[in-house]
Design an enzyme around this catalytic site. Structure first.
Site, PDB file in Angstrom:
ATOM      1  N   LYS A  84       0.877  -1.175   0.000  1.00  0.00           N
ATOM      2  CA  LYS A  84       0.000   0.000   0.000  1.00  0.00           C
ATOM      3  C   LYS A  84       0.914   1.225   0.000  1.00  0.00           C
ATOM      4  CE  LYS A  84      -3.875   2.074   2.482  1.00  0.00           C
ATOM      5  NZ  LYS A  84      -3.344   3.403   2.284  1.00  0.00           N
TER       6      LYS A  84
HETATM    7  P1  ATP Z   1     -10.098   5.524   1.450  1.00  0.00           P
HETATM    8  O1  ATP Z   1      -9.382   6.044   0.251  1.00  0.00           O
HETATM    9  O2  ATP Z   1     -10.079   4.025   1.497  1.00  0.00           O
HETATM   10  O3  ATP Z   1     -11.436   6.117   1.660  1.00  0.00           O
HETATM   11  P2  ATP Z   1      -8.158   6.921   2.886  1.00  0.00           P
HETATM   12  O4  ATP Z   1      -8.246   8.153   2.062  1.00  0.00           O
HETATM   13  O5  ATP Z   1      -7.905   7.085   4.325  1.00  0.00           O
HETATM   14  O6  ATP Z   1      -9.376   5.988   2.735  1.00  0.00           O
HETATM   15  P3  ATP Z   1      -6.225   4.967   2.790  1.00  0.00           P
HETATM   16  O7  ATP Z   1      -6.766   4.416   4.064  1.00  0.00           O
HETATM   17  O8  ATP Z   1      -4.880   5.556   2.875  1.00  0.00           O
HETATM   18  O9  ATP Z   1      -7.068   6.047   2.179  1.00  0.00           O
HETATM   19  O10 ATP Z   1      -6.267   3.755   1.715  1.00  0.00           O
HETATM   20  C1  ATP Z   1      -6.723   3.739   0.405  1.00  0.00           C
HETATM   21  C2  ATP Z   1      -5.756   4.361  -0.588  1.00  0.00           C
HETATM   22  O11 ATP Z   1      -4.518   3.638  -0.651  1.00  0.00           O
HETATM   23  C3  ATP Z   1      -6.237   4.275  -2.015  1.00  0.00           C
HETATM   24  O12 ATP Z   1      -7.170   5.266  -2.313  1.00  0.00           O
HETATM   25  C4  ATP Z   1      -4.959   4.429  -2.819  1.00  0.00           C
HETATM   26  O13 ATP Z   1      -4.702   5.791  -3.053  1.00  0.00           O
HETATM   27  C5  ATP Z   1      -3.885   3.919  -1.885  1.00  0.00           C
HETATM   28  N1  ATP Z   1      -3.199   2.715  -2.368  1.00  0.00           N
HETATM   29  C6  ATP Z   1      -1.878   2.511  -2.272  1.00  0.00           C
HETATM   30  N2  ATP Z   1      -1.531   1.327  -2.746  1.00  0.00           N
HETATM   31  C7  ATP Z   1      -2.658   0.725  -3.179  1.00  0.00           C
HETATM   32  C8  ATP Z   1      -2.939  -0.536  -3.763  1.00  0.00           C
HETATM   33  N3  ATP Z   1      -2.002  -1.434  -3.967  1.00  0.00           N
HETATM   34  N4  ATP Z   1      -4.230  -0.811  -4.077  1.00  0.00           N
HETATM   35  C9  ATP Z   1      -5.207   0.086  -3.842  1.00  0.00           C
HETATM   36  N5  ATP Z   1      -4.995   1.302  -3.276  1.00  0.00           N
HETATM   37  C10 ATP Z   1      -3.730   1.611  -2.944  1.00  0.00           C
END
Ligand code: ATP
Length: 880
Positions: A465
């Site tokens: 991630k």
């Molecule tokens: P969300 O986007 O899930 O509402 P958030 O803004 O707090 O919550 P995160 O909790 O940081 O975001 O997690 C989701 C984000 O992680 C995705 O929107 C994307 O930008 C990022 N991301 C990074 N690596 C990946 C991956 N391998 N697959 C999907 N998303 C990823």
């Protein structure tokens, strides 16, 4: 944002009664009037509204004009202006005035009559040609649209009959070219704003939409834009571009307030709309009869404001804002037009509510001449509650699916008007190149073991991630590229290097595509990942490819569209296979997210992978179900079928939807839901791409959760002057979470911990006393036990906060009713971690999230044999 509960209590949909005053009242000496009621006098209103120097004849001797002279002078000016507008005076039409004429009707001038001047016989003294259409000290009371006030929008849609009101409403709108009045929408806003019940809010919207569908379908689309407080989708840049001063100027001018009067109202009410409401309430007469706003004209004026660019645009925008306020009839219309202008409507008709309301409205109503099937309300009324819920949710699912794939009301609403909620609508709203779909979201899991439990029986992929920015890359067969953010904004100009990369990464067999990945700042030579902070140093627009300082790599993770075909219904394994086989890696520029495939049996491998991710500064891992079908080899026959873990029954395997195949893809997520509704114990996790959904088929495991250090994203809303060393800064700072049910911000805690001096300094500069980002009084949408901190902040940012534990609070009321009926929740030892630059206040944590943290904590304590955490209000945290 949604409407605050306090405000609602104050709202009253009754017409505001305004006393009628004689002309003599206005022509009395200003001093007499001021003495008489202490209010700004009409004379002041007239003067300040229309002339640079009150009561002075600038052209002449500089001597003060008598009131009557002043009125006549104004009258002449208005007459001239009107004559020019209609092109009569000079025998030609001024190009700039053509636009205004769209707004005015021919009989505009006749409507100016009925003036107090005429009533009092004063018109008789005017030159013959000036008798009509000139200055009218017009009673505002007579202008309110009273017919709409009789429409019971808040009735159940199953008993509400639009047809009963349509004829009379249409007769009323007749004078305005038959267009639905803005008053109708405002009536709906007022009712929505006067309740906290979600059901009532939806019902009211449904009924209002139905009246429009049946009586004036052309006004439906502008009404939807106005109700959702936007004028275009995020990927089309259409900004009103109004500063606060434009609205203040208009209020001063139209309502005759001076600076001090306006400031008083701002200090008292804090919300620009409420200020307009009060200002209009005080105003008994206007100089000219307002030209009633229609839904269309209000929306078109907003679009005109947004489109006015370049030289002279400030003045043009100002004129349009003035006109809107002038034409707003009565205090409520003024309140909502101003809230619309400041883009803070606060009626709770956010996207989801609107989609639900549209889905239901089109189940019950259709425009004249349309023949798509609708439901009989009487029949629906006979259904059991659960059965009715199924009817609604099926329709809602279709509408939400359409909007997730094509998030633009300009596509959705005309489609609904033509074909209703149907499979045809789904076909019309397929993916389109250069129109971003709403991204699929990941569900949070506490830790790896929870993730492994949730995904038992499934093959899944674990991916790094990355900590960057999500990007949706579109490319058509001509090679045109668009890049969109997670919030659907255009980022093409931010990443010209990625645009230039597309021809290199596009394999031979690829003509068009939509793929998704994370853009991460990297060291170009070593490929080493840089922090998210580094990425934020890249400018948002007009990045010149030759001067790029922040190098990026795109780590692709999904493919949603390929060569004219949408891939949403294909399982992730297949989409990923296509992505990796059809595109070409370029070292340190474009590659796939690092991943391993695993099952719940591979816990050690997964743990190692997780560690390797965090070692290279990734946030954790994303875990994605690979196939629609569970792996039969992984199913344990002894498994307890009552638990919540995933297993059969599973819907039939999903095949690729052929373009043009009716309704091919509508039901994947609803299948999951329906399985639940039918009482199936097992969730059938699908591996399809579900735009705008947060399902368990995508799980995120972050390093923060792994150490079980929960965090919460709160909004700073107020501060006190610090003590001692911190005297020049705000400390403590008051923070709030969101209550999406009623739109209020619920104060949770005071924080003094985790800030650096540099941060304190910047914070004080941002929320400078008397500056643009502080408010004179507590905004009505804040729920706080502290009524008088030293400054209220304009809510605008989200801070990630750590804390020791969540407590049941004797002081705070946040999340009251969710855990305890008597007590709200607060937190002990809150500590500031960072500003969530990537989150808007609409994405701050909710009171339900806070309650969830509390429940989780209680469950943990219970397992460890502990007791309930009740607050001692140590909410400020330890001193730095
Ligand atoms: P969300 O986007 O899930 O509402 P958030 O803004 O707090 O919550 P995160 O909790 O940081 O975001 O997690 C989701 C984000 O992680 C995705 O929107 C994307 O930008 C990022 N991301 C990074 N690596 C990946 C991956 N391998 N697959 C999907 N998303 C990823």
């Amino acid at each position: 944002m949604d409407s605050p509960s306090k405000r609602r209590k104050k709202n009253d949909s009754k017409p505001v009664s305004v006393s009628h005053r004689s002309l003599d009242f206005f022509f009395r000496k200003p001093s007499q009037q001021s003495e008489s009621n202490g209010q700004p006098t009409r004379n002041e209103v007239v003067t300040k509204a229309q002339l640079p120097a009150p009561g002075h004849d600038e052209s002449n001797s500089g001597q003060p004009l008598t009131d009557e002279e002043l009125a006549r002078k104004l009258q002449e000016e208005w007459a001239k202006e009107d004559a020019e507008r209609t092109g009569i005076q000079n025998g030609h039409t001024s190009p700039t005035l053509v636009e205004d004429r769209e707004h005015d009707t021919e009989n505009d001038k006749d409507e100016f009559v009925a003036s107090v001047l005429e009533e009092d016989g004063a018109a008789g003294q005017l030159p013959e040609g000036n008798k009509k259409g000139l200055l009218g000290l017009q009673s505002t009371a007579s202008e309110e649209d009273k017919i709409t006030l009789t429409v019971p929008f808040d009735q159940s849609p199953l008993t509400f009959e639009p047809a009963k009101y349509v004829t009379e409403l249409k007769r009323n709108w007749g004078a305005d070219w038959g267009d639905a009045s803005y008053a109708l929408l405002v009536r709906c806003f007022v009712l929505v704003n006067s309740t906290q019940s979600r059901i009532k809010i939806v019902d009211t919207l449904v009924n209002c939409l139905r009246v429009l569908i049946e009586a004036d379908p052309e006004s439906l689309l502008p009404a939807v834009w106005l109700a959702t407080n936007s004028i275009s989708p995020p990927y089309i840049s259409l900004e009103l571009g109004l500063g606060g001063s434009a609205i203040s100027k208009a209020l001063k001018k139209v309502c005759g307030l001076d600076g001090a009067g306006l400031k008083n109202l701002y200090d008292k009410h804090g919300d620009a709309g409420d200020v307009a409401f009060e200002a209009k309430k005080k105003q008994s007469f206007t100089l000219r009869k307002p030209k009633p706003l229609t839904i269309k004209s209000a929306y078109q004026t907003l679009v005109k404001i947004a489109n006015s660019k370049g030289h002279g645009s400030v003045e043009q925008k100002q004129r349009l804002v003035d006109r809107l306020l002038q034409d707003a009839r009565g205090p409520e219309e003024s309140r909502y037009i101003v809230r619309t202008l400041v883009q803070h409507l606060r009626i709770g008709a956010v996207k989801t509510t609107m989609l639900i309301a549209l889905a239901r409205a089109f189940q019950l109503s259709r425009p004249e001449g349309a023949d798509f099937p609708i439901r009989n309300p009487a029949e629906l009324a006979k259904l059991k509650k659960e059965d009715l819920a199924v009817v609604w949710s099926k329709a809602e699912e279709v509408v939400k699916t359409c909007f997730a794939r094509r998030p633009n009301y300009n596509d959705l609403v005309p489609g609904l008007l033509e074909v209703g909620v149907s499979d045809d609508l789904l076909l019309r709203c397929g993916l389109t190149l250069h129109v971003p779909l709403r991204p699929m979201l990941g569900s949070i899991t506490r830790d790896l073991s929870e993730m492994l439990t949730k995904l038992q029986g499934r093959d899944f992929s674990c991916e790094y991630k990355y900590d960057g920015q999500r990007a949706q890359v579109h490319c058509d067969d001509k090679g045109k590229v668009s890049i969109f953010s997670r919030h659907l904004e255009v980022m093409t100009e931010k990443y010209p290097d990625l645009v230039a990369l597309v021809p290199e990464i596009r394999g031979d067999g690829v003509s068009s595509f939509i793929l998704e990945g994370e853009v991460v700042a990297v060291d170009r030579n070593s490929g080493e990942l840089r922090t998210f902070q580094t990425l934020t140093n890249r400018a948002k627009k007009d990045v010149d490819i030759s001067t790029i300082q922040v190098d990026v790599c795109l780590f692709a993770f999904d493919l949603m569209y390929l060569n004219g075909e949408q891939l949403l219904d294909r399982p992730f394994r297949e989409r990923r296979g296509l992505l990796r086989s059809m595109f070409i890696e370029k070292e340190h520029h474009f590659t796939w997210v690092k991943s391993i495939d695993a099952t719940s049996a591979d816990s050690e491998t997964v743990l190692e992978f997780f560690k390797s991710a965090t070692d290279i500064k990734c946030e954790g891992i994303m875990v994605k179900v690979l196939d629609n079908l569970p792996n039969a080899d992984l199913i344990n026959p002894d498994e307890d079928l009552n638990d919540d873990s995933p297993a059969p029954p599973v819907p039939a395997p999903v095949t690729l939807s052929k373009k043009g195949k009716k309704g091919a893809s509508k039901t994947k997520a609803s299948d999951q839901k329906e399985d639940k509704e039918k009482g199936t114990r097992r969730k059938a996790l699908l591996a399809t791409y579900e735009p705008d959904k947060r399902l368990d088929s995508w799980l995120k495991v972050k390093k923060d959760y792994a150490t079980s250090a929960d965090t919460i994203d709160l909004i700073p809303v107020a501060g006190w002057h610090g003590q001692g060393r911190k005297a020049k800064w705000w400390s403590p700072i008051l923070l709030a979470c969101r209550n999406p049910e009623n739109g209020s911000l619920e104060v949770v805690t005071k924080c003094i911990s985790g800030f650096t001096d540099k941060f304190y300094q910047a914070n004080k500069e941002k929320y400078a006393e008397g500056g643009d980002n502080t408010l004179g009084s507590m905004p009505s949408y804040i729920e706080s036990p502290y009524q008088a901190p030293d400054a209220w902040f304009e809510p605008q940012e989200v801070w990630e906060m750590a804390f020791a534990d969540i407590t049941l609070s004797p002081t705070y009321t946040a999340a009251i009713g969710l855990v305890s009926d008597e007590r709200g929740l607060s937190m002990r030892f809150p500590r500031f971690l960072k500003v969530r630059e990537d989150k808007s206040i609409e994405e701050a944590s909710t009171s339900e999230f806070l309650a969830g943290l509390y429940r989780k904590q209680e469950a943990r304590i219970k397992m460890q044999g502990g007791g309930q955490v009740v607050g001692e209000e140590e909410d400020e945290g330890e001193e730095e």
